[in-house]
Write a protein that holds these residues in place. Structure first.
Motif, short mmCIF file in Angstrom:
data_model
loop_
_atom_site.label_atom_id
_atom_site.label_comp_id
_atom_site.label_asym_id
_atom_site.label_seq_id
_atom_site.Cartn_x
_atom_site.Cartn_y
_atom_site.Cartn_z
N LEU A 165 87.29 14.58 4.14
CA LEU A 165 86.12 15.35 3.72
C LEU A 165 85.30 14.58 2.68
O LEU A 165 84.07 14.49 2.79
CB LEU A 165 86.54 16.70 3.15
CG LEU A 165 85.45 17.57 2.53
CD1 LEU A 165 84.49 18.06 3.59
CD2 LEU A 165 86.06 18.74 1.79
N ASN A 166 85.98 14.02 1.68
CA ASN A 166 85.26 13.27 0.65
C ASN A 166 84.71 11.96 1.18
O ASN A 166 83.66 11.51 0.73
CB ASN A 166 86.18 13.02 -0.55
CG ASN A 166 86.48 14.30 -1.30
OD1 ASN A 166 85.67 15.22 -1.31
ND2 ASN A 166 87.63 14.38 -1.91
N TYR A 167 85.37 11.34 2.14
CA TYR A 167 84.88 10.08 2.71
C TYR A 167 83.69 10.32 3.62
O TYR A 167 82.68 9.62 3.52
CB TYR A 167 86.01 9.39 3.49
CG TYR A 167 85.58 8.11 4.14
CD1 TYR A 167 85.40 6.95 3.38
CD2 TYR A 167 85.34 8.03 5.50
CE1 TYR A 167 84.99 5.77 3.95
CE2 TYR A 167 84.93 6.86 6.09
CZ TYR A 167 84.76 5.73 5.32
OH TYR A 167 84.36 4.56 5.91
N ARG A 168 83.78 11.32 4.50
CA ARG A 168 82.71 11.58 5.46
C ARG A 168 81.59 12.42 4.88
O ARG A 168 80.49 12.43 5.42
CB ARG A 168 83.27 12.33 6.68
CG ARG A 168 84.21 11.50 7.51
CD ARG A 168 84.76 12.29 8.69
NE ARG A 168 83.69 12.63 9.62
CZ ARG A 168 83.55 13.84 10.14
NH1 ARG A 168 84.38 14.80 9.84
NH2 ARG A 168 82.57 14.08 10.98
N THR A 169 81.86 13.15 3.82
CA THR A 169 80.94 14.14 3.23
C THR A 169 80.40 15.09 4.28
O THR A 169 79.23 15.44 4.28
CB THR A 169 79.78 13.48 2.45
OG1 THR A 169 79.00 12.69 3.34
CG2 THR A 169 80.29 12.66 1.28
N LYS A 170 81.25 15.48 5.19
CA LYS A 170 80.93 16.43 6.24
C LYS A 170 82.07 17.43 6.31
O LYS A 170 83.23 17.06 6.24
CB LYS A 170 80.84 15.71 7.58
CG LYS A 170 79.51 15.65 8.19
CD LYS A 170 79.63 15.00 9.54
CE LYS A 170 78.27 14.88 10.16
NZ LYS A 170 78.31 14.22 11.44
N ARG A 171 81.72 18.68 6.47
CA ARG A 171 82.74 19.72 6.56
C ARG A 171 82.73 20.27 7.99
O ARG A 171 81.90 21.11 8.34
CB ARG A 171 82.43 20.83 5.55
CG ARG A 171 83.50 21.85 5.44
CD ARG A 171 83.14 22.84 4.35
NE ARG A 171 84.10 23.88 4.26
CZ ARG A 171 85.22 23.81 3.55
NH1 ARG A 171 85.48 22.72 2.87
NH2 ARG A 171 86.06 24.80 3.52
N SER A 190 94.91 23.01 14.53
CA SER A 190 93.90 23.03 13.48
C SER A 190 92.49 23.08 14.06
O SER A 190 91.63 23.81 13.56
CB SER A 190 94.05 21.79 12.60
OG SER A 190 93.02 21.75 11.65
N THR A 191 92.26 22.34 15.13
CA THR A 191 90.94 22.34 15.77
C THR A 191 90.61 23.71 16.34
O THR A 191 89.48 24.19 16.17
CB THR A 191 90.90 21.28 16.88
OG1 THR A 191 91.17 20.00 16.30
CG2 THR A 191 89.54 21.24 17.55
N GLY A 219 102.28 20.85 4.56
CA GLY A 219 101.11 21.41 3.86
C GLY A 219 100.44 20.40 2.95
O GLY A 219 99.22 20.30 2.91
N GLY A 220 101.24 19.64 2.21
CA GLY A 220 100.68 18.65 1.29
C GLY A 220 99.96 17.52 2.01
O GLY A 220 98.86 17.13 1.63
N VAL A 221 100.59 16.99 3.06
CA VAL A 221 99.96 15.89 3.81
C VAL A 221 98.70 16.39 4.52
O VAL A 221 97.67 15.72 4.51
CB VAL A 221 100.96 15.28 4.82
CG1 VAL A 221 100.27 14.30 5.77
CG2 VAL A 221 102.08 14.57 4.07
N TYR A 222 98.79 17.58 5.13
CA TYR A 222 97.63 18.13 5.84
C TYR A 222 96.43 18.28 4.91
O TYR A 222 95.34 17.78 5.18
CB TYR A 222 97.99 19.48 6.48
CG TYR A 222 96.80 20.17 7.11
CD1 TYR A 222 96.37 19.81 8.36
CD2 TYR A 222 96.12 21.18 6.43
CE1 TYR A 222 95.28 20.44 8.94
CE2 TYR A 222 95.03 21.81 7.00
CZ TYR A 222 94.63 21.44 8.25
OH TYR A 222 93.53 22.05 8.82
N ILE A 223 96.62 18.97 3.79
CA ILE A 223 95.52 19.20 2.86
C ILE A 223 95.05 17.89 2.23
O ILE A 223 93.85 17.66 2.07
CB ILE A 223 95.92 20.21 1.76
CG1 ILE A 223 96.28 21.56 2.37
CG2 ILE A 223 94.84 20.37 0.71
CD1 ILE A 223 95.12 22.29 2.99
N ILE A 230 92.20 15.54 11.93
CA ILE A 230 92.79 14.30 11.42
C ILE A 230 93.94 14.64 10.47
O ILE A 230 95.01 14.02 10.52
CB ILE A 230 91.72 13.43 10.73
CG1 ILE A 230 90.71 12.95 11.76
CG2 ILE A 230 92.36 12.25 10.01
CD1 ILE A 230 89.51 12.26 11.17
N GLY A 231 93.75 15.64 9.61
CA GLY A 231 94.81 16.06 8.71
C GLY A 231 96.02 16.60 9.46
O GLY A 231 97.17 16.31 9.11
N GLY A 232 95.77 17.38 10.51
CA GLY A 232 96.86 17.92 11.32
C GLY A 232 97.64 16.84 12.03
O GLY A 232 98.87 16.86 12.09
#
Length: 160
Positions: free
Chosen positions: A84-90, A128-129, A73-77, A97-99
Protein backbone atom coordinates in the motif's frame (compact mmCIF):
# COMPACT_ATOMS: atom_id res chain seq x y z
CA UNK A 1 -4.20 9.29 -5.80
CA UNK A 2 -7.70 10.44 -5.02
CA UNK A 3 -7.84 12.87 -2.06
CA UNK A 4 -10.55 10.76 -0.41
CA UNK A 5 -8.14 7.80 -0.41
CA UNK A 6 -5.35 9.85 1.18
CA UNK A 7 -7.33 9.74 4.41
CA UNK A 8 -6.65 5.99 4.64
CA UNK A 9 -2.90 6.57 4.44
CA UNK A 10 -3.12 9.19 7.20
CA UNK A 11 -4.76 6.79 9.62
CA UNK A 12 -4.17 7.10 13.35
CA UNK A 13 -2.51 3.71 13.34
CA UNK A 14 0.93 3.39 11.84
CA UNK A 15 1.81 0.37 9.72
CA UNK A 16 3.70 -1.11 12.66
CA UNK A 17 0.67 -0.78 14.92
CA UNK A 18 -1.53 -2.43 12.30
CA UNK A 19 0.89 -5.37 12.10
CA UNK A 20 0.87 -5.71 15.88
CA UNK A 21 -2.95 -5.61 15.92
CA UNK A 22 -3.13 -8.19 13.12
CA UNK A 23 -0.72 -10.54 14.85
CA UNK A 24 -2.48 -10.13 18.20
CA UNK A 25 -5.93 -10.78 16.80
CA UNK A 26 -4.51 -13.74 14.87
CA UNK A 27 -3.04 -15.12 18.08
CA UNK A 28 -6.36 -14.78 19.91
CA UNK A 29 -8.34 -16.44 17.11
CA UNK A 30 -5.70 -19.16 16.74
CA UNK A 31 -5.70 -19.87 20.46
CA UNK A 32 -9.48 -20.23 20.48
CA UNK A 33 -9.30 -22.47 17.41
CA UNK A 34 -6.57 -24.54 19.09
CA UNK A 35 -8.84 -25.04 22.07
CA UNK A 36 -11.67 -26.24 19.82
CA UNK A 37 -9.37 -28.61 17.92
CA UNK A 38 -7.97 -29.98 21.18
CA UNK A 39 -11.45 -30.87 22.40
CA UNK A 40 -12.04 -32.97 19.27
CA UNK A 41 -9.04 -35.21 19.93
CA UNK A 42 -8.94 -38.05 22.41
CA UNK A 43 -7.30 -37.33 25.75
CA UNK A 44 -3.88 -39.01 25.93
CA UNK A 45 -3.47 -41.84 28.40
CA UNK A 46 -2.12 -41.09 31.82
CA UNK A 47 1.61 -41.62 32.15
CA UNK A 48 3.66 -41.93 35.31
CA UNK A 49 5.78 -38.79 35.12
CA UNK A 50 3.34 -36.52 33.28
CA UNK A 51 0.88 -34.54 35.35
CA UNK A 52 -2.35 -33.52 33.63
CA UNK A 53 -1.58 -34.86 30.11
CA UNK A 54 -4.84 -33.55 28.67
CA UNK A 55 -4.15 -30.01 29.88
CA UNK A 56 -0.58 -30.06 28.59
CA UNK A 57 -1.70 -31.29 25.15
CA UNK A 58 -4.45 -28.67 25.03
CA UNK A 59 -2.03 -25.87 25.92
CA UNK A 60 0.44 -27.06 23.26
CA UNK A 61 -2.27 -27.10 20.60
CA UNK A 62 -3.48 -23.67 21.68
CA UNK A 63 0.07 -22.31 21.44
CA UNK A 64 0.80 -23.92 18.08
CA UNK A 65 -2.41 -22.70 16.48
CA UNK A 66 -2.08 -19.28 18.11
CA UNK A 67 1.48 -18.83 16.82
CA UNK A 68 0.51 -19.94 13.31
CA UNK A 69 -2.46 -17.59 13.12
CA UNK A 70 -0.41 -14.74 14.61
CA UNK A 71 2.28 -15.24 11.98
CA UNK A 72 -0.31 -15.33 9.19
CA UNK A 73 -1.99 -12.16 10.49
CA UNK A 74 1.31 -10.33 10.97
CA UNK A 75 2.76 -11.26 7.58
CA UNK A 76 -0.53 -10.53 5.79
CA UNK A 77 -0.96 -7.06 7.29
CA UNK A 78 2.76 -6.27 7.04
CA UNK A 79 3.02 -7.10 3.34
CA UNK A 80 -0.30 -5.41 2.61
CA UNK A 81 0.92 -2.21 4.29
CA UNK A 82 4.26 -2.36 2.46
CA UNK A 83 2.52 -2.72 -0.89
CA UNK A 84 0.00 0.00 0.00
CA UNK A 85 2.75 2.46 0.91
CA UNK A 86 4.84 1.52 -2.14
CA UNK A 87 2.00 1.69 -4.69
CA UNK A 88 0.05 4.46 -2.93
CA UNK A 89 -3.09 2.74 -4.17
CA UNK A 90 -5.76 1.13 -2.05
CA UNK A 91 -7.25 -1.81 -3.94
CA UNK A 92 -7.65 -5.59 -3.85
CA UNK A 93 -4.16 -6.21 -5.24
CA UNK A 94 -2.55 -5.19 -1.95
CA UNK A 95 -4.54 -7.80 -0.05
CA UNK A 96 -3.90 -10.45 -2.71
CA UNK A 97 -0.15 -9.93 -2.50
CA UNK A 98 -0.32 -9.96 1.31
CA UNK A 99 -2.43 -13.12 1.28
CA UNK A 100 -0.07 -14.91 -1.07
CA UNK A 101 2.97 -13.90 0.97
CA UNK A 102 1.34 -15.02 4.24
CA UNK A 103 0.17 -18.34 2.87
CA UNK A 104 3.38 -19.12 1.03
CA UNK A 105 5.73 -18.25 3.88
CA UNK A 106 3.90 -19.38 7.00
CA UNK A 107 1.90 -22.36 5.73
CA UNK A 108 4.55 -23.28 3.15
CA UNK A 109 7.22 -23.46 5.83
CA UNK A 110 4.92 -25.51 8.03
CA UNK A 111 4.15 -27.93 5.18
CA UNK A 112 7.79 -28.02 4.04
CA UNK A 113 7.08 -28.21 0.33
CA UNK A 114 6.94 -25.81 -2.59
CA UNK A 115 3.58 -27.12 -3.81
CA UNK A 116 2.05 -26.56 -0.36
CA UNK A 117 3.48 -23.04 -0.27
CA UNK A 118 2.09 -22.14 -3.70
CA UNK A 119 -1.34 -23.64 -3.05
CA UNK A 120 -1.63 -22.06 0.42
CA UNK A 121 -0.52 -18.69 -0.95
CA UNK A 122 -2.99 -18.94 -3.83
CA UNK A 123 -5.81 -19.91 -1.46
CA UNK A 124 -5.21 -16.96 0.87
CA UNK A 125 -4.73 -14.56 -2.05
CA UNK A 126 -8.00 -15.73 -3.62
CA UNK A 127 -9.84 -15.44 -0.32
CA UNK A 128 -8.52 -11.92 0.27
CA UNK A 129 -9.39 -10.88 -3.28
CA UNK A 130 -12.94 -12.20 -3.02
CA UNK A 131 -13.50 -10.45 0.30
CA UNK A 132 -12.06 -7.13 -0.97
CA UNK A 133 -13.79 -7.38 -4.33
CA UNK A 134 -17.15 -8.20 -2.76
CA UNK A 135 -16.99 -5.11 -0.57
CA UNK A 136 -16.95 -7.13 2.65
CA UNK A 137 -15.41 -4.45 4.83
CA UNK A 138 -15.83 -3.70 8.48
CA UNK A 139 -16.11 0.03 7.91
CA UNK A 140 -18.45 1.85 5.54
CA UNK A 141 -17.17 5.20 4.38
CA UNK A 142 -20.09 7.54 3.86
CA UNK A 143 -17.97 10.70 3.94
CA UNK A 144 -19.14 11.79 7.38
CA UNK A 145 -16.76 12.31 10.24
CA UNK A 146 -18.00 11.79 13.74
CA UNK A 147 -16.70 13.76 16.70
CA UNK A 148 -17.10 12.88 20.37
CA UNK A 149 -18.59 16.32 20.88
CA UNK A 150 -21.06 18.49 19.04
CA UNK A 151 -19.79 21.12 16.62
CA UNK A 152 -23.07 23.05 16.48
CA UNK A 153 -23.62 26.00 18.73
CA UNK A 154 -26.48 25.56 21.15
CA UNK A 155 -29.00 28.33 21.67
CA UNK A 156 -28.77 30.06 25.02
CA UNK A 157 -31.19 28.68 27.57
CA UNK A 158 -33.42 31.22 29.27
CA UNK A 159 -33.98 31.01 32.99
CA UNK A 160 -37.54 31.70 34.23
Amino acid sequence: MDPSEMRYLEDEDSSTMKVIKGATSGFVVGTIWGTIVATWHDVPRVERRVALPGLIRTLKMMGNHGATFAAIGGVYIGVEQLVLNYRTKRDFINGAIGGFAAGATVLGLKGRSISTAISAGAALATTSTLIDWGGQTTRIDNGKEYYPYTTKKRPNATVN
